[in-house]
Design a protein around this motif. Structure first.
Motif, short mmCIF file in Angstrom:
data_model
loop_
_atom_site.label_atom_id
_atom_site.label_comp_id
_atom_site.label_asym_id
_atom_site.label_seq_id
_atom_site.Cartn_x
_atom_site.Cartn_y
_atom_site.Cartn_z
N ALA A 86 0.88 -1.23 0.05
CA ALA A 86 -0.06 0.01 -0.13
C ALA A 86 0.82 1.23 0.18
O ALA A 86 0.68 2.18 -0.72
CB ALA A 86 -0.89 -0.07 1.26
N GLN A 87 1.81 1.31 0.76
CA GLN A 87 2.66 2.41 1.00
C GLN A 87 3.52 2.90 -0.47
O GLN A 87 3.93 3.76 -1.03
CB GLN A 87 3.65 2.39 2.10
N GLU A 88 4.05 1.69 -0.98
CA GLU A 88 4.79 1.69 -2.16
C GLU A 88 4.03 2.31 -3.30
O GLU A 88 4.19 2.91 -4.25
CB GLU A 88 5.37 0.42 -2.53
N LEU A 89 2.46 1.81 -3.33
CA LEU A 89 1.44 2.03 -4.18
C LEU A 89 1.35 3.62 -4.23
O LEU A 89 1.14 4.31 -5.10
CB LEU A 89 0.29 1.35 -4.02
N LEU A 90 1.12 4.28 -3.22
CA LEU A 90 0.90 5.71 -2.76
C LEU A 90 2.10 6.33 -3.33
O LEU A 90 1.91 7.40 -4.07
CB LEU A 90 0.67 6.00 -1.50
N ALA A 95 4.67 10.04 -7.21
CA ALA A 95 5.82 10.44 -8.01
C ALA A 95 5.36 10.39 -9.59
O ALA A 95 5.90 11.36 -10.29
CB ALA A 95 6.76 9.24 -7.75
N LYS A 96 4.44 9.44 -9.58
CA LYS A 96 4.30 9.47 -11.51
C LYS A 96 3.16 10.47 -11.67
O LYS A 96 3.34 11.24 -12.76
CB LYS A 96 3.30 8.18 -11.73
N LEU A 97 2.18 11.11 -10.84
CA LEU A 97 1.44 12.25 -10.89
C LEU A 97 2.50 13.62 -11.01
O LEU A 97 2.24 14.61 -12.01
CB LEU A 97 0.38 12.21 -10.17
N TYR A 127 -13.77 -7.05 -2.10
CA TYR A 127 -14.06 -5.71 -2.45
C TYR A 127 -12.80 -5.01 -1.79
O TYR A 127 -12.55 -3.70 -2.35
CB TYR A 127 -15.39 -5.06 -2.00
N ARG A 128 -12.42 -5.25 -0.53
CA ARG A 128 -11.52 -4.54 0.35
C ARG A 128 -10.37 -4.18 -0.34
O ARG A 128 -9.67 -3.35 -0.22
CB ARG A 128 -11.27 -5.23 1.60
N CYS A 129 -9.74 -5.23 -1.32
CA CYS A 129 -8.44 -5.11 -2.05
C CYS A 129 -8.82 -4.25 -3.10
O CYS A 129 -7.86 -2.97 -3.24
CB CYS A 129 -8.29 -6.47 -2.65
N ILE A 130 -9.68 -4.22 -4.22
CA ILE A 130 -9.83 -3.19 -5.15
C ILE A 130 -10.33 -1.84 -4.48
O ILE A 130 -9.68 -0.83 -4.90
CB ILE A 130 -10.98 -3.92 -6.05
N GLY A 131 -11.20 -1.59 -3.59
CA GLY A 131 -11.38 -0.58 -2.69
C GLY A 131 -10.25 0.07 -2.47
O GLY A 131 -10.47 1.19 -2.37
N GLY A 132 -9.47 -0.53 -1.66
CA GLY A 132 -8.33 -0.03 -1.24
C GLY A 132 -7.33 0.66 -2.21
O GLY A 132 -6.51 1.63 -2.14
N ALA A 133 -7.33 -0.13 -3.32
CA ALA A 133 -6.30 0.45 -4.69
C ALA A 133 -6.94 1.81 -4.92
O ALA A 133 -6.20 2.62 -5.31
CB ALA A 133 -6.17 -0.64 -5.45
N ALA A 140 -3.52 9.72 -3.79
CA ALA A 140 -2.44 10.22 -4.53
C ALA A 140 -2.53 11.34 -5.45
O ALA A 140 -1.83 12.31 -5.84
CB ALA A 140 -1.42 9.11 -5.25
N GLY A 141 -3.94 11.69 -6.03
CA GLY A 141 -4.28 12.60 -6.69
C GLY A 141 -4.87 12.40 -8.20
O GLY A 141 -5.38 13.15 -8.98
#
Length: 160
Positions: A86-90, A95-97, A127-133, A140-141
């Motif tokens: 989760a932290q790496e995803l954020l 950074a990408k944005l 759903y918790r996995c997809i909703g969390g993403a 992140a924006g």
């Protein structure tokens, strides 16, 4: 006479085109494409929901996420082919944005086109996995977060 090496007997220049080099180049390009296409098309194996909707436009700046649940029930999120928590995803999303905004002239530039996040979710994923993403990408924006689905067998889309 089997072959003409220069101007014809009547003094006119030879008008035949040698296509052998062209065929050689085309065969080399064909082999290159046959080798590189399977390398470029790499995905995380999963079963996508069968839903028909409008086709999406893939742009290089868009983010592709694949989400599935492990056999133990843990959420697995992949950025491209790299598994992230989760932290790496954020961090990657922010950074990408920032990179895309800087490429287009900074946050004060007019007409900035922000990248989109495209999520491929396995059918058996909670759903918790997809909703969390989705929540993480919005945090992140990313203003546009969409889902990639697969149309049912025999479905045809018609262009207007």
């Amino acid at each position: 006479m089997a072959m003409s090496a220069g101007p014809g007997e009547d003094g006119a220049p030879m008008s035949d085109i040698n296509t052998t080099p062209l065929v050689d180049v085309m065969l080399v390009l064909l082999i290159i494409f046959l080798i590189t296409v399977p390398v470029v098309i790499q995905t995380v194996p999963m079963e996508i929901p069968k839903v028909a909707f409008e086709p999406t436009t893939t742009k290089p700046e868009n983010v592709s996420l694949s989400i599935k649940a492990s056999p133990s029930g843990e959420c697995e999120v992949y950025w491209g082919l790299t598994r992230v928590n989760a932290q790496e995803l954020l961090d990657r999303a922010v950074a990408k944005l920032r990179l895309e905004i800087d490429k287009q002239g900074g946050p004060t530039a007019a007409g900035i086109e922000l990248p989109e996040a495209h999520i491929r979710g396995d059918v058996k994923t909670p759903y918790r996995c997809i909703g969390g993403a989705v929540f993480t990408m919005q945090r992140a924006g990313f203003a546009r977060v969409g889902f990639i689905s697969e149309p049912p067998a025999g479905y045809r889309t018609e262009r207007l």
